[in-house]
Design a protein around this motif. Structure first.
Motif, PDB file in Angstrom:
ATOM      1  N   UNK A  52      -3.406  12.837 -33.146  1.00 47.36           N
ATOM      2  CA  UNK A  52      -3.958  11.480 -33.152  1.00 47.36           C
ATOM      3  C   UNK A  52      -5.356  11.464 -32.531  1.00 47.36           C
ATOM      4  N   UNK A  53      -5.530  12.208 -31.444  1.00 54.53           N
ATOM      5  CA  UNK A  53      -6.852  12.304 -30.823  1.00 54.53           C
ATOM      6  C   UNK A  53      -7.837  12.996 -31.764  1.00 54.53           C
ATOM      7  N   UNK A  58     -12.369  12.634 -35.532  1.00 53.89           N
ATOM      8  CA  UNK A  58     -12.882  12.791 -36.898  1.00 53.89           C
ATOM      9  C   UNK A  58     -13.552  11.501 -37.376  1.00 53.89           C
ATOM     10  N   UNK A  59     -12.935  10.369 -37.081  1.00 50.19           N
ATOM     11  CA  UNK A  59     -13.502   9.079 -37.504  1.00 50.19           C
ATOM     12  C   UNK A  59     -14.890   8.875 -36.895  1.00 50.19           C
ATOM     13  N   UNK A  60     -15.047   9.268 -35.640  1.00 47.98           N
ATOM     14  CA  UNK A  60     -16.324   9.066 -34.945  1.00 47.98           C
ATOM     15  C   UNK A  60     -17.375  10.132 -35.257  1.00 47.98           C
ATOM     16  N   UNK A  63     -15.888  15.298 -38.105  1.00 49.92           N
ATOM     17  CA  UNK A  63     -15.432  16.682 -37.983  1.00 49.92           C
ATOM     18  C   UNK A  63     -14.307  16.726 -36.955  1.00 49.92           C
ATOM     19  N   UNK A  64     -13.452  17.724 -37.094  1.00 52.28           N
ATOM     20  CA  UNK A  64     -12.423  17.983 -36.087  1.00 52.28           C
ATOM     21  C   UNK A  64     -13.018  18.941 -35.065  1.00 52.28           C
ATOM     22  N   UNK A  65     -12.298  19.182 -33.980  1.00 54.28           N
ATOM     23  CA  UNK A  65     -12.793  20.092 -32.954  1.00 54.28           C
ATOM     24  C   UNK A  65     -11.682  21.034 -32.493  1.00 54.28           C
ATOM     25  N   UNK A  99     -14.045  23.091 -39.937  1.00 53.40           N
ATOM     26  CA  UNK A  99     -13.375  22.056 -39.151  1.00 53.40           C
ATOM     27  C   UNK A  99     -13.736  20.647 -39.605  1.00 53.40           C
ATOM     28  N   UNK A 100     -14.693  20.492 -40.486  1.00 54.39           N
ATOM     29  CA  UNK A 100     -14.951  19.143 -41.010  1.00 54.39           C
ATOM     30  C   UNK A 100     -14.016  18.811 -42.167  1.00 54.39           C
TER      31      UNK A 100
END
Length: 133
Positions: A52-53, A58-60, A63-65, A99-100
């Protein structure tokens, strides 16, 4: 007239002990399965919290981290579950996806929970490992 003292004989006592041991042999594995299932639930809950985090991140940022501190957690990787039965980390998805596009959350089983194996959850909804209840 002699008074007879009644009680349990050694044979009767040994039979009772054998029956208790047999019942324990049957019940203990079922108990341990239930304990491992409960511990797995703890790992799954933390994985879902991290995912969820990741989605909020991703929304902000689009990309994921792989760094969990970017998500507000205290450590960058190997985030321990509440009771320490799993360690959570974020990894790039298999197949070289950036990761994006995809992130994989992995719960590495610790200690006695290792019998259950590791769990995985990708941002695409793919699950790996023993998720059964």
């Amino acid at each position: 007239m002699k008074q007879r003292i009644e009680g349990f004989s050694l044979i009767e006592l040994m039979i009772v002990v054998a029956i208790i041991a047999l019942l324990a042999m049957i019940a203990y594995p079922s108990y341990m399965d239930t304990v491992r299932e409960t511990r797995r639930t703890e790992g799954v809950a933390l994985m879902n919290k991290v995912m969820q985090a990741q989605e909020r991140h991703f929304i902000n940022n689009l990309t994921y981290t792989t760094d969990l501190t970017d998500l507000g957690f205290a450590v960058a990787a190997n985030l321990p579950s509440e009771n320490g039965h799993y360690q959570i980390s974020a990894q790039a998805c298999a197949g070289g996806l950036p990761t994006d596009e995809c992130i994989n959350i992995v719960a590495t089983a610790q200690g006695g929970q290792a019998v259950e194996g590791n769990l995985g959850l990708s941002s695409r909804g793919e699950k790996t490992g023993n998720w059964e209840d």
